[in-house]
Design a protein around this motif. Structure first.
Motif, PDB file in Angstrom:
ATOM      1  N   GLN A   1       0.825  -1.200   0.000  1.00 16.97           N
ATOM      2  CA  GLN A   1       0.000   0.000   0.000  1.00 16.97           C
ATOM      3  C   GLN A   1       0.867   1.260   0.000  1.00 16.97           C
ATOM      4  N   PRO A   2       0.382   2.346  -0.619  1.00 16.49           N
ATOM      5  CA  PRO A   2       1.173   3.595  -0.646  1.00 16.49           C
ATOM      6  C   PRO A   2       1.479   4.133   0.751  1.00 16.49           C
ATOM      7  N   ASP A   3       0.578   3.898   1.703  1.00 14.15           N
ATOM      8  CA  ASP A   3       0.791   4.408   3.045  1.00 14.15           C
ATOM      9  C   ASP A   3       1.522   3.411   3.938  1.00 14.15           C
ATOM     10  N   GLY A   4       2.094   2.371   3.345  1.00 11.77           N
ATOM     11  CA  GLY A   4       2.792   1.353   4.118  1.00 11.77           C
ATOM     12  C   GLY A   4       1.877   0.185   4.441  1.00 11.77           C
ATOM     13  N   GLY A   5       2.469  -0.954   4.726  1.00  8.99           N
ATOM     14  CA  GLY A   5       1.682  -2.141   5.015  1.00  8.99           C
ATOM     15  C   GLY A   5       1.310  -2.898   3.759  1.00  8.99           C
ATOM     16  N   TRP A   6       0.457  -3.932   3.954  1.00  7.07           N
ATOM     17  CA  TRP A   6       0.109  -4.822   2.845  1.00  7.07           C
ATOM     18  C   TRP A   6      -1.385  -5.087   2.873  1.00  7.07           C
ATOM     19  N   SER A   7      -1.953  -5.271   1.704  1.00  2.27           N
ATOM     20  CA  SER A   7      -3.377  -5.542   1.582  1.00  2.27           C
ATOM     21  C   SER A   7      -3.572  -6.877   0.875  1.00  2.27           C
ATOM     22  N   PRO A   8      -4.298  -7.830   1.498  1.00  2.00           N
ATOM     23  CA  PRO A   8      -4.533  -9.122   0.824  1.00  2.00           C
ATOM     24  C   PRO A   8      -5.565  -8.968  -0.286  1.00  2.00           C
ATOM     25  N   ARG A   9      -5.299  -9.617  -1.417  1.00  2.00           N
ATOM     26  CA  ARG A   9      -6.190  -9.542  -2.572  1.00  2.00           C
ATOM     27  C   ARG A   9      -6.424 -10.954  -3.087  1.00  2.00           C
ATOM     28  N   LEU A  10      -7.688 -11.339  -3.220  1.00  2.00           N
ATOM     29  CA  LEU A  10      -8.020 -12.699  -3.644  1.00  2.00           C
ATOM     30  C   LEU A  10      -7.567 -12.966  -5.074  1.00  2.00           C
ATOM     31  N   ILE A  11      -7.074 -14.180  -5.307  1.00  2.00           N
ATOM     32  CA  ILE A  11      -6.684 -14.646  -6.642  1.00  2.00           C
ATOM     33  C   ILE A  11      -7.864 -15.379  -7.256  1.00  2.00           C
ATOM     34  N   HIS A  12      -8.034 -15.211  -8.557  1.00  2.00           N
ATOM     35  CA  HIS A  12      -9.172 -15.824  -9.243  1.00  2.00           C
ATOM     36  C   HIS A  12      -9.133 -17.340  -9.121  1.00  2.00           C
ATOM     37  N   ARG A  13      -8.026 -17.960  -9.522  1.00  2.00           N
ATOM     38  CA  ARG A  13      -7.870 -19.412  -9.415  1.00  2.00           C
ATOM     39  C   ARG A  13      -6.427 -19.792  -9.683  1.00  2.00           C
ATOM     40  N   LEU A  14      -6.079 -21.005  -9.270  1.00  2.00           N
ATOM     41  CA  LEU A  14      -4.754 -21.572  -9.537  1.00  2.00           C
ATOM     42  C   LEU A  14      -4.932 -22.930 -10.195  1.00  2.00           C
ATOM     43  N   TRP A  15      -4.095 -23.209 -11.185  1.00  2.00           N
ATOM     44  CA  TRP A  15      -4.128 -24.487 -11.895  1.00  2.00           C
ATOM     45  C   TRP A  15      -2.803 -25.210 -11.685  1.00  2.00           C
ATOM     46  N   VAL A  16      -2.853 -26.529 -11.657  1.00  2.00           N
ATOM     47  CA  VAL A  16      -1.642 -27.329 -11.642  1.00  2.00           C
ATOM     48  C   VAL A  16      -1.732 -28.322 -12.804  1.00  2.00           C
ATOM     49  N   ILE A  17      -0.710 -28.319 -13.661  1.00  2.00           N
ATOM     50  CA  ILE A  17      -0.614 -29.270 -14.778  1.00  2.00           C
ATOM     51  C   ILE A  17       0.351 -30.367 -14.364  1.00  2.00           C
ATOM     52  N   VAL A  18      -0.096 -31.606 -14.412  1.00  2.00           N
ATOM     53  CA  VAL A  18       0.664 -32.739 -13.878  1.00  2.00           C
ATOM     54  C   VAL A  18       0.909 -33.759 -14.987  1.00  2.00           C
ATOM     55  N   LEU A  19       2.115 -34.348 -14.990  1.00  2.00           N
ATOM     56  CA  LEU A  19       2.444 -35.473 -15.863  1.00  2.00           C
ATOM     57  C   LEU A  19       2.733 -36.672 -14.971  1.00  2.00           C
ATOM     58  N   LEU A  20       2.013 -37.778 -15.207  1.00  2.00           N
ATOM     59  CA  LEU A  20       2.103 -38.959 -14.347  1.00  2.00           C
ATOM     60  C   LEU A  20       2.366 -40.193 -15.188  1.00  2.00           C
ATOM     61  N   ASP A  21       3.368 -40.982 -14.790  1.00  2.00           N
ATOM     62  CA  ASP A  21       3.699 -42.228 -15.483  1.00  2.00           C
ATOM     63  C   ASP A  21       2.683 -43.302 -15.113  1.00  2.00           C
ATOM     64  N   VAL A  22       2.147 -43.998 -16.114  1.00  2.00           N
ATOM     65  CA  VAL A  22       1.063 -44.948 -15.895  1.00  2.00           C
ATOM     66  C   VAL A  22       1.531 -46.171 -15.114  1.00  2.00           C
ATOM     67  N   VAL A  23       2.680 -46.716 -15.436  1.00  2.00           N
ATOM     68  CA  VAL A  23       3.123 -47.974 -14.828  1.00  2.00           C
ATOM     69  C   VAL A  23       3.554 -47.775 -13.379  1.00  2.00           C
ATOM     70  N   SER A  24       4.393 -46.804 -13.124  1.00  2.00           N
ATOM     71  CA  SER A  24       4.927 -46.607 -11.778  1.00  2.00           C
ATOM     72  C   SER A  24       4.064 -45.686 -10.929  1.00  2.00           C
ATOM     73  N   ARG A  25       3.093 -44.981 -11.523  1.00  2.00           N
ATOM     74  CA  ARG A  25       2.236 -44.000 -10.847  1.00  2.00           C
ATOM     75  C   ARG A  25       3.022 -42.790 -10.342  1.00  2.00           C
ATOM     76  N   ALA A  26       4.231 -42.603 -10.817  1.00  2.00           N
ATOM     77  CA  ALA A  26       5.069 -41.504 -10.334  1.00  2.00           C
ATOM     78  C   ALA A  26       4.730 -40.222 -11.082  1.00  2.00           C
ATOM     79  N   VAL A  27       4.634 -39.124 -10.348  1.00  2.00           N
ATOM     80  CA  VAL A  27       4.508 -37.806 -10.959  1.00  2.00           C
ATOM     81  C   VAL A  27       5.897 -37.377 -11.402  1.00  2.00           C
ATOM     82  N   ILE A  28       6.109 -37.240 -12.705  1.00  2.00           N
ATOM     83  CA  ILE A  28       7.438 -36.936 -13.225  1.00  2.00           C
ATOM     84  C   ILE A  28       7.646 -35.438 -13.435  1.00  2.00           C
ATOM     85  N   GLY A  29       6.574 -34.650 -13.391  1.00  2.00           N
ATOM     86  CA  GLY A  29       6.713 -33.215 -13.559  1.00  2.00           C
ATOM     87  C   GLY A  29       5.385 -32.516 -13.365  1.00  2.00           C
TER      88      GLY A  29
END
Length: 689
Positions: free
Chosen positions: A252-280
């Motif tokens: 804020q211009p007068d000092g301090g901080w103001s919380p502001r809501l975020i619209h949404r967050l996405w996570v893109i995941v790559l998962l190996d079928v055989v081992s079930r491991a998330v690789i990225g």
């Protein structure tokens, strides 16, 4: 009949068929039959065999105790009758007590005072009224099309009311016939008949009960015809919206901080079928996922993963928690063969397909590829199961969660919880990284209680890992942007040669001397996705022109091409103005922060810019402008002084020379810049339970 009993008796239309053979008749499970039933079945079976051999009737009766008078009818109407599984009943038709033909009432209906004596009344009525029977079937399976307004599902009482209305129109009530002679008015019979019609039309029934999604689920496969035997043979990729509310802290211009809501967050995941491991994976701050986010997730699956420095709560990494590339060096850059997606445009665009093919050597299994059609979550069960696990182990346990359904909020206000507790998206990024790494180190019952990382190591010990690794230079250039640009300027305009590249002008000492290139096209490459201040330049014949620097107002603060495009769009729409000599990124940040108390959601480009500034400050501490930009977010704002601009320009030269691999010229140690103290970000903590 080859390999069959010889036929001594000819049954017209039965034994003269070319495919008739009792050796192919289906057998019942004899172990399920009681002793008396089994004895009668075996005698009937022997009687049928003797009858087809042409044995005398008296011999059949004496041997089996079965009168041969009914054997002809038994073979025709029971053994050769079509079973619901598509085959003939065969020997199954001889099991006592099995009803093959539907009951058909032949006598007149005379119901008693208790309602008895009306068996088969509905079936008899439908036989007498074939047109009404067709209309009744259509009424039972009727539903509303996807894009039209109408009734989705018809209650049974509404169907019953239609049923009685139609029969009144046919005169059944005037003649005092069934169902108007019954106390229940035929309601139980109608319900049983409706259930039978729905069972005979499973796709229509699924649509009525669960809508188009359940109907698509009925035609989805179970995976039997698409087995995957080796790790990294097939990878499932999908984007998932995090079920939570988060904020970003605006100074804020007068000092301090103001919380502001975020619209949404996405996570893109790559998962190996055989081992079930998330690789990225990749955490996207945009309102909707685009091709750059998908490409970033692919790149993260190919580069080495490292643990984050956690700043919140008690959640920590397990001892062996990691992504495969951080678990062992042999998984860094390991390529896979197939990438299965659900058909989202960001995942199936030509750019993603080409990069997967050229860098990873993977084919994209999009909706045009057989079973990969977007029909239901069961088409890609492993990635959907992972998202369910991710929510159950993480965000769904916090009070700022929106849950998978409305009732999951339990009367809480997740947005208000996020604002009051100041649950910032940085915390969500750290929590997400911890959850995914710990997931890879958690034993799975479907893996024999091995963890995904242990399964990968097991397959590696058996030499079942692919041998193909991606080229590091190609991986690094996954997010690079290359474009042919015309060299402009020249002595005719009285200006040194330069190029316009995606919303900014670029040049360097070498290009400014090449007046022979004016009017010609050269390649300009943005090779650092998080720093569009610099770019590489190459002529068409392959001659390198070195590193180009962006002209004002894009030369000071690091930013991405996406951020630049958003800022230029806002300037064109007159959201704010850029004065001569101003830094466009700083003006944009001031604009967003000055509107922090407005009702509009935080601009996604501001979130992206905030992430870039923090990363640059961590990895390029010698860049004074980057450190100053980070100070706008986490530390005090610099106080103007006569030497500040000179110090910033001097360190911009140092950063550019360092990135280009050239020794800095005239680099000296900067003098400290006085700072005006402002309030820091609130301490890292989780949302209140």
């Amino acid at each position: 009949m080859a390999n069959d009993l010889p036929t001594g008796r000819t049954l017209k239309g039965i034994t003269d068929r070319p495919d008739f053979s009792i050796s192919n008749w289906p057998e019942p499970d004899l172990g399920t039959l009681p002793p008396k039933t089994l004895d009668l079945f075996l005698r009937r079976k022997e009687a049928v065999k003797l009858y087809l051999l042409g044995t005398d009737a008296s011999a059949i009766s004496a041997t089996t105790g079965v009168h041969p008078r009914f054997l002809n009818r038994t073979i025709r109407e029971r053994c050769m009758h079509q079973h619901p599984d598509g085959r003939v009943y065969g020997w199954r038709g001889l099991v006592p007590g099995i009803h093959i033909a539907k009951y058909s009432r032949k006598s007149k209906i005379r119901a008693n005072a208790k309602g008895g004596g009306a068996a088969g009344a509905l079936s008899n009525l439908l036989l007498q009224e074939p047109d009404f029977a067709q209309r009744l079937d259509k009424q039972i399976i009727k539903t509303c099309p996807d894009l039209k307004l109408g009734q989705i599902r018809q209650p049974r009482h509404a169907l019953w009311a239609w049923f009685l209305k139609e029969l009144r129109g046919l005169g059944y009530e005037i003649r005092n016939e069934w169902p108007f002679t019954m106390k229940t008015m035929g309601y139980p019979s109608l319900c049983r008949y409706a259930d039978a019609v729905l069972s005979a039309n499973p796709l229509k029934a699924a649509r009525i009960v669960g809508g188009p999604q359940l109907e698509r689920k009925m035609v989805s496969g179970d995976g039997i015809n698409r087995p995957v035997q080796s790790p990294y043979e097939r990878v499932e990729m999908d984007a998932h919206k995090l079920d939570g509310r988060f904020v970003v802290m605006i100074p804020q211009p007068d000092g301090g901080w103001s919380p502001r809501l975020i619209h949404r967050l996405w996570v893109i995941v790559l998962l190996d079928v055989v081992s079930r491991a998330v690789i990225g994976y990749y955490l996207s701050l945009r309102i909707e996922v685009n091709k750059e986010d998908v490409t970033a997730a692919i790149k993260n699956a190919l580069v080495r993963w490292t643990r984050k420095d956690l700043n919140f709560g008690e959640q920590v990494y397990f001892d062996d928690a990691a992504l495969p590339s951080g678990h062992d060096a042999r998984y860094v850059g390991l390529c896979w063969n197939e990438t299965s997606v659900d058909g989202a445009l960001a995942e199936t665009c030509k750019t993603v397909k080409d990069k997967l093919k050229d860098v990873v050597g993977s084919t994209l299994m999009d909706p045009s590829s057989g079973f990969a059609q977007r029909r239901s979550m069961d088409d890609r069960p492993f990635i959907e199961s992972f998202f369910k696990t991710l929510g159950a182990r993480g965000l769904h346990r916090l009070s700022n969660t929106t849950g998978g359904k409305v009732q999951d909020k339990g009367g809480r206000d997740p947005a208000k919880v996020a604002v009051i507790s100041e649950f910032q998206w940085e915390y969500a990024a750290e929590l997400l990284d911890t959850l995914i790494a710990n997931y890879n180190a958690t034993p799975h019952s479907s893996l024999g209680y091995r963890s995904p990382l242990q399964m990968l190591d097991f397959y590696a010990s058996m030499d079942k890992l692919p041998k193909r690794h991606a080229d590091p230079n190609s991986v690094q250039g996954l997010l690079s942007v290359r474009k042919l640009c015309v060299v402009r300027g020249g002595y005719q305009q009285g200006r040194k040669p330069y190029v316009n590249f995606l919303g900014a002008s670029y040049s360097n000492d070498e290009l400014s001397q090449r007046h022979d290139l004016v009017g010609k096209k050269i390649w300009v490459i943005n090779h650092l996705e998080n720093d569009a201040r610099i770019a590489l330049a190459t002529t068409n014949d392959g001659h390198r022109l070195g590193v180009l620097r962006a002209h004002p107002p894009w030369h000071r603060t690091p930013h991405s091409l996406t951020t630049r495009s958003a800022i230029n769009s806002m300037v064109r729409n007159r959201r704010f103005d850029l004065a001569n000599g101003a830094d466009a990124v700083t003006v944009f940040m001031d604009f967003v922060e000055s509107n922090a108390k407005g009702k509009l959601p935080i601009h996604p480009s501001y979130l992206e810019l905030k992430r870039i500034l923090v990363e640059h400050a961590d990895f390029r501490s010698s860049d004074a402008k980057v450190a100053a930009a980070k100070a706008l977010i986490q530390t005090p704002e610099p106080q103007a002084s006569p030497s500040t601009a000179e110090v910033q320009d001097q360190h911009a030269d140092v950063a550019t020379a360092t990135i280009a691999g050239e020794p800095p010229q005239n680099a000296t140690t900067p003098t400290p810049v006085s700072m005006q103290v402002k309030a820091k970000l609130p301490p890292m903590r989780k949302a209140a339970n």
